[in-house]
Design a protein around this motif. Structure first.
Motif, PDB file in Angstrom:
ATOM      1  N   ARG A 260       0.924  -1.315  -0.036  1.00 27.58           N
ATOM      2  CA  ARG A 260       0.141  -0.023   0.245  1.00 27.58           C
ATOM      3  C   ARG A 260       0.857   1.418  -0.068  1.00 27.58           C
ATOM      4  N   HIS A 261       1.902   1.172   0.723  1.00 30.79           N
ATOM      5  CA  HIS A 261       2.775   2.449   0.867  1.00 30.79           C
ATOM      6  C   HIS A 261       3.494   2.737  -0.518  1.00 30.79           C
ATOM      7  N   THR A 262       4.149   1.702  -0.944  1.00 35.77           N
ATOM      8  CA  THR A 262       4.823   1.932  -2.204  1.00 35.77           C
ATOM      9  C   THR A 262       4.084   1.803  -3.297  1.00 35.77           C
ATOM     10  N   GLY A 263       2.855   1.160  -3.786  1.00 36.34           N
ATOM     11  CA  GLY A 263       2.297   0.635  -4.684  1.00 36.34           C
ATOM     12  C   GLY A 263       2.918  -0.384  -5.652  1.00 36.34           C
ATOM     13  N   LYS A 264       4.058  -0.887  -5.040  1.00 35.20           N
ATOM     14  CA  LYS A 264       4.764  -2.042  -5.828  1.00 35.20           C
ATOM     15  C   LYS A 264       4.611  -3.395  -5.162  1.00 35.20           C
ATOM     16  N   ASP A 265       4.998  -4.282  -5.881  1.00 30.88           N
ATOM     17  CA  ASP A 265       4.815  -5.766  -5.240  1.00 30.88           C
ATOM     18  C   ASP A 265       6.285  -5.740  -4.579  1.00 30.88           C
ATOM     19  N   VAL A 266       6.370  -6.690  -3.520  1.00 28.77           N
ATOM     20  CA  VAL A 266       7.261  -6.760  -2.647  1.00 28.77           C
ATOM     21  C   VAL A 266       8.185  -7.859  -2.846  1.00 28.77           C
TER      22      VAL A 266
END
Length: 993
Positions: A135-141
């Motif tokens: 949610r914070h980065t908008g990217k997959d982890v």
């Protein structure tokens, strides 16, 4: 001369002074003061289970690269990734353009309820962290972890089914924990020790930080000693010590945190004792999880001299996660060296950054990243090679002058491993067999009593799995007691005959167990058949069913009790019918009557009635509590079932294989039961991985439907070790063992009359029923005329026993618990003996193994004598092109023709040459008169091929797919209309060949 003496004196003196000064600093401050700094971070999320650190928080959000979450082991602080800024993980990864986040589980003793944390708490927390970072980065982890932290990462990814996870990166994280244990410890000893510690130590005791530090130092005492000696010898040289001081302090004192007892116990149980990261079926919050759900790329760092996360154990991920692309990067490092120190700074962290960039951007794969070789690996591979272990250890030992060598005990430990595993099987089997021998007619024993016994041993133990949910013994026991109260409220009493017609579901198992707890008789009604006849044969006074089958059982004219169905029950019944919804009865309002005693069943009493078809007729078979216990303990012993097994109940519950062998064997072995909603290939493949199924039950041709599908995830990646059941045709047996290699088949024969249980434990003779299990009845083959149905006697009037390979009627010696009212015979082989005849004909080979040749009612009566159906079916089904085969009679005895029918596998055609070749080993008089290829052979509810429809159609039509046996050439020829007319059997015997 004076100057020389001053120099020789002042040098050692300065060394002593420097040593004293540095030593005093270490004593006062715990180490040397350095100018090295750690990386900046901020806490962006706080929860009772964790603090989430984001490193280099001042970085512009628009400039951050791919997020990577680093997970520490449960016993090590989050600082392991930031020992120093220039050589720590977060500093290096940040410099490479990644956005590093670190999970801090904190000290359990500093958190409210910290010592009560379990393994699932860590996995759920990690799943929440992935959501937060996404949610914070908008990217997959990119999720990564060291040692046990990597295990957490695998488990969380499986729990989430890889959702929002770009890749997994682990460092020395074992998956196949039993493949290569630290220092060559035998698996049997390790599992026994882990089981003991989980049950008797860590359920009461937590592991503090100093205990964790000491324990890990003891795992490699040579390295620990060397580092301490090095430190002392260089204590005078501050400049030499400072570069490694942060690392030394971290590993010596600062880097360790406590473990909560429940988390350690659960880790030992699930991932050491049961090895469920490898097999699947580990439990997170009552949900069964498997690493086979992982679909994202995986990079595993492998330490060539890592004796804790050994290479073979780490490489287990290739088998455990067959859907993932798995890579590895190997380096000459021990367990700690994978993530801390100069080797990690030069290899591990740069390679990690390169791998993440490759996943994100594509291009050329990093040079130090290779495809991980596929397992399984040779049994003599211990993970850390002998040469690597000796070179690494001897070098370390030599540096501190210790004249010992680590690793020389591998040969002895291998022998010990084999001995321990054999003794382990004996330790499990002997008490079961001894218990059987102790059962007398009045001994209390029943399905419900055995289940209650397992519940007392482990209330929180996993009883069964269904629809991806795990049900504990405690929860199952509560459900059974509630059903018992409902049954009592509607008038069910001990010894009542209550029918059960339900789909395979938890409520069906609860209904069976509840009747057992009451001391009532469960009459297992077969679905889709003549229910009215079964109700009459079973003397049923009421029927328990589920919403799906209500309309079917109403026709039987008995009161109906509806149980189960979940939220979408859809129960709608005309008020004119006598139907009671047990789910509407509040068990707390039911008062238990004075006569109620839980689990009153004793060995000689009737427990179940099951049904079987014989000659087109439905027959009721009575099963006593002793007979059920015999199958339960016999199966558990023959299959070596224990708490590490998950037994998949694929067969319907009304079938004897499920009720006696699968359910009974699992309960006797303390194994988990996995219930399936039915035979569906896609569901089968998913559930054997998700549940970690080690043993699959089958009946007859059941596995055929599985193998006919284009299945994935079966090429050596499945957890199944054994199939247990009865009636599997030889051809299907071969197909099954080939598809599920290295799994084996354990074929049973269990008579419904008497206490005979045969088992082909070795599995080397395909199609053989094996030998009597220890504890089952002694068997003999009585000489028998299958056409007249008479047992043959010798000149003394006693029954003649069959010679080797002679066909006879199988008899079981009547024991203390045998019901002699159902056709027992006395004085057969000696005066006063008692034997119970089965309904089946067998032959015994020269090795003492028994082979089924026919049911006494299906022997074909021809002019040339009796023809047995099983040898024909076994021969034809062994042809690689054949799918199913049956043999049956056409015409009236004694002028019947023996007819065999086969179906072919898709795209395969049956050939006459194959027919002659496969039947050549049968005597001429034992061969079928006619063989024909058909489009379909009907299969019953128990998946047994049924020739009734074909037999009713009479003589097969002439044509290119029909052959007859020519008596002159003793070969098979195509059947023509002219030949068919000559072969037509008649009552008057005018048919000719």
């Amino acid at each position: 001369m004076v100057g020389l003496n001053s120099k020789s004196v002042l040098g050692p003196l300065r060394r002593v002074v420097a040593t004293a000064q540095n030593g005093l600093e270490v004593v006062r401050l715990g180490g040397l003061e350095t100018d090295l700094t750690t990386s900046p971070f901020e806490i962006v999320e706080r929860a009772p289970m964790y603090r989430l650190r984001r490193y280099f928080p001042d970085t512009d959000p628009g400039e951050t690269g791919p997020p990577i979450v680093l997970v520490p082991p449960m016993m090590m602080s989050a600082g392991v990734y930031d020992v120093t800024r220039d050589q720590g993980a977060v500093g290096i990864l940040h410099e490479m353009g990644l956005d590093p986040w670190v999970v801090d589980f904190g000290e359990p003793d500093a958190q409210d309820g910290g010592w009560g944390r379990n393994l699932a708490d860590h996995i759920i927390a990690l799943s929440e962290i992935v959501d937060h970072v996404h949610r914070h980065t908008g990217k997959d982890v990119h999720l990564s972890g060291y040692s046990q932290g990597g295990m957490f990462a695998y488990q969380a990814a499986a729990y989430r089914q890889s959702r929002n996870i770009a890749s997994l990166i682990t460092f020395g994280s074992p998956v196949d924990t039993l493949a290569a244990l630290p220092f060559g410890i035998p698996a049997g000893i390790a599992t026994w020790g882990a089981d003991f510690l989980a049950d008797h130590v860590f359920n009461r005791l937590a592991v503090t930080g100093w205990m964790a530090r000491t324990g890990f130092q003891l795992l490699d005492p040579v390295k620990t000693l060397k580092s301490r000696v090095d430190f002392l010898l260089q204590l005078h040289d501050r400049e030499a010590l400072l570069p490694r001081e942060q690392q030394r302090r971290f590993l010596a004192t600062e880097g360790w945190v406590g473990w909560s007892g429940p988390a350690v116990a659960e880790l030992l149980k699930q991932f050491v004792v049961h090895n469920r990261m490898m097999s699947g079926g580990f439990v997170i919050k009552d949900q069964a999880v498997t690493l086979a759900s992982i679909t994202c790329p995986v990079l595993a760092f492998v330490g060539e001299v890592d004796d804790i996360g050994q290479p073979q154990a780490v490489r287990g991920i290739t088998q455990a996660a067959p859907r993932a692309d798995v890579y590895e990067s190997t380096l000459r490092a021990g367990h700690f060296g994978l993530v801390v120190g100069s080797v990690a700074a030069n290899h591990t962290w740069p390679t990690t950054g390169e791998f993440v960039q490759w996943i994100e951007q594509g291009g050329t794969r990093p040079a130090r990243v290779e495809r991980m070789p596929q397992g399984p690996y040779p049994e003599d591979e211990t993970g850390v090679s002998m040469s690597n272990r000796i070179i690494h250890t001897v070098a370390s030992v030599a540096e501190v002058g210790v004249g010992v060598t680590k690793g020389i005990s591998d040969l002895a430990s291998g022998a010990l491993r084999g001995t321990f595993e054999l003794s382990g099987e004996a330790a499990r089997a002997l008490p079961r067999l001894a218990r059987l021998n102790q059962i007398q007619p009045h001994t209390k024993i029943s399905l419900s009593a055995l289940l209650a016994e397992q519940r007392r041993k482990a209330p929180a133990g996993e009883c069964f799995l269904f629809d991806n949910r795990v049900h504990t013994y405690e929860a199952v026991n509560i459900r059974i007691d509630n059903v018992v109260r409902g049954l009592i409220s509607v008038g069910v009493r001990p010894a009542a005959h209550v029918g059960i017609l339900m789909e395979t579901r938890p409520s069906a198992l609860a209904a069976i167990a509840a009747l057992s707890r009451l001391g009532a008789v469960a009459v297992m009604l077969p679905p889709g058949g003549d229910i009215a006849t079964a109700v009459k044969l079973g003397n049923v006074d009421r029927i328990i069913t589920d919403p799906e089958n209500v309309q079917e059982v109403l026709a039987a004219g008995r009161p109906v009790l509806v149980l189960g169905g979940g939220d979408a029950r859809g129960l709608s019944v005309d008020s004119a019918h006598d139907v009671i919804d047990l789910e509407q009865i509040d068990p707390t309002t039911v008062s238990l009557p004075g006569w109620y005693r839980p689990d009153p069943g004793i060995a000689r009493e009737l427990a179940f009635i099951i049904f079987a078809e014989s000659g087109g007729r439905l027959e009721a078979k009575q099963i006593t509590n002793y007979r059920w216990a015999l199958s339960a303990f016999g199966t558990a012993s023959a299959a070596d079932l224990d708490r590490g097994d998950t037994v998949y109940c694929l067969a319907p519950l009304h079938h004897s294989s499920s009720l006696l062998a699968t359910i009974g064997g699992a309960m006797a072995g303390g194994s988990r039961i996995a219930l399936s909603r039915g035979l569906d290939p896609a569901r089968f493949v998913e559930e054997i991985h998700r549940y970690g199924v080690t043993v699959v039950s089958y009946t007859w041709s059941m596995m055929r439907q599985i193998l006919d599908e284009d299945l994935l995830l079966l090429d050596g990646t499945h957890p199944v070790r054994l199939f247990i059941g009865s009636g599997m045709p030889p051809g299907l047996w071969k197909r099954t063992t080939e598809a599920f290699d290295p799994a084996q088949i354990l074929e049973f024969y269990a008579s419904t009359e008497g206490d005979v249980i045969l088992a082909n434990v070795a599995g080397s003779k395909i199609g053989c029923k094996g030998r009597p299990l220890p504890g089952s009845a002694r068997v003999r083959l009585a000489a028998y005329d299958p056409l007249s149905g008479r047992i043959l006697e010798n000149e003394d009037g006693f029954v003649r026993e069959c010679a080797d390979d002679e066909v006879g009627l199988l008899l079981g010696r009547a024991g203390f618990n045998a019901d002699l009212s159902g056709g027992a015979m006395r004085g057969l082989f000696e005066a006063g003996d008692s034997w119970i005849p089965t309904e089946n004909l067998f032959r015994r080979d020269s090795d003492g193994d028994y082979w089924l040749v026919d049911h006494k009612n299906t022997v074909i009566s021809t002019l040339r004598g009796p023809v047995f159906t099983a040898p024909i079916v076994d021969a034809l089904s062994s042809v690689s092109r054949v799918d199913l085969a049956v043999a049956y009679a056409v015409g009236e005895a004694p002028f019947q023709l023996a007819v065999a029918a086969v179906t072919c596998l898709p795209g395969r055609n049956f050939r006459a040459a194959e027919l002659a070749e496969t039947l050549d080993h049968l005597d001429f008089d034992a061969r079928p008169d006619i063989v024909h290829v058909v489009d379909e052979i009907a299969v019953g509810s128990s998946f047994r091929p049924n020739p009734a429809v074909l037999a009713a159609a009479g003589l097969p039509a002439p044509g290119p797919r029909t052959w007859y046996l020519d008596s002159e050439t003793q070969s098979y020829k195509r059947l023509t209309k002219a030949v068919a007319a000559q072969l037509m059997p008649t009552r008057m015997g005018t048919g000719s060949r």
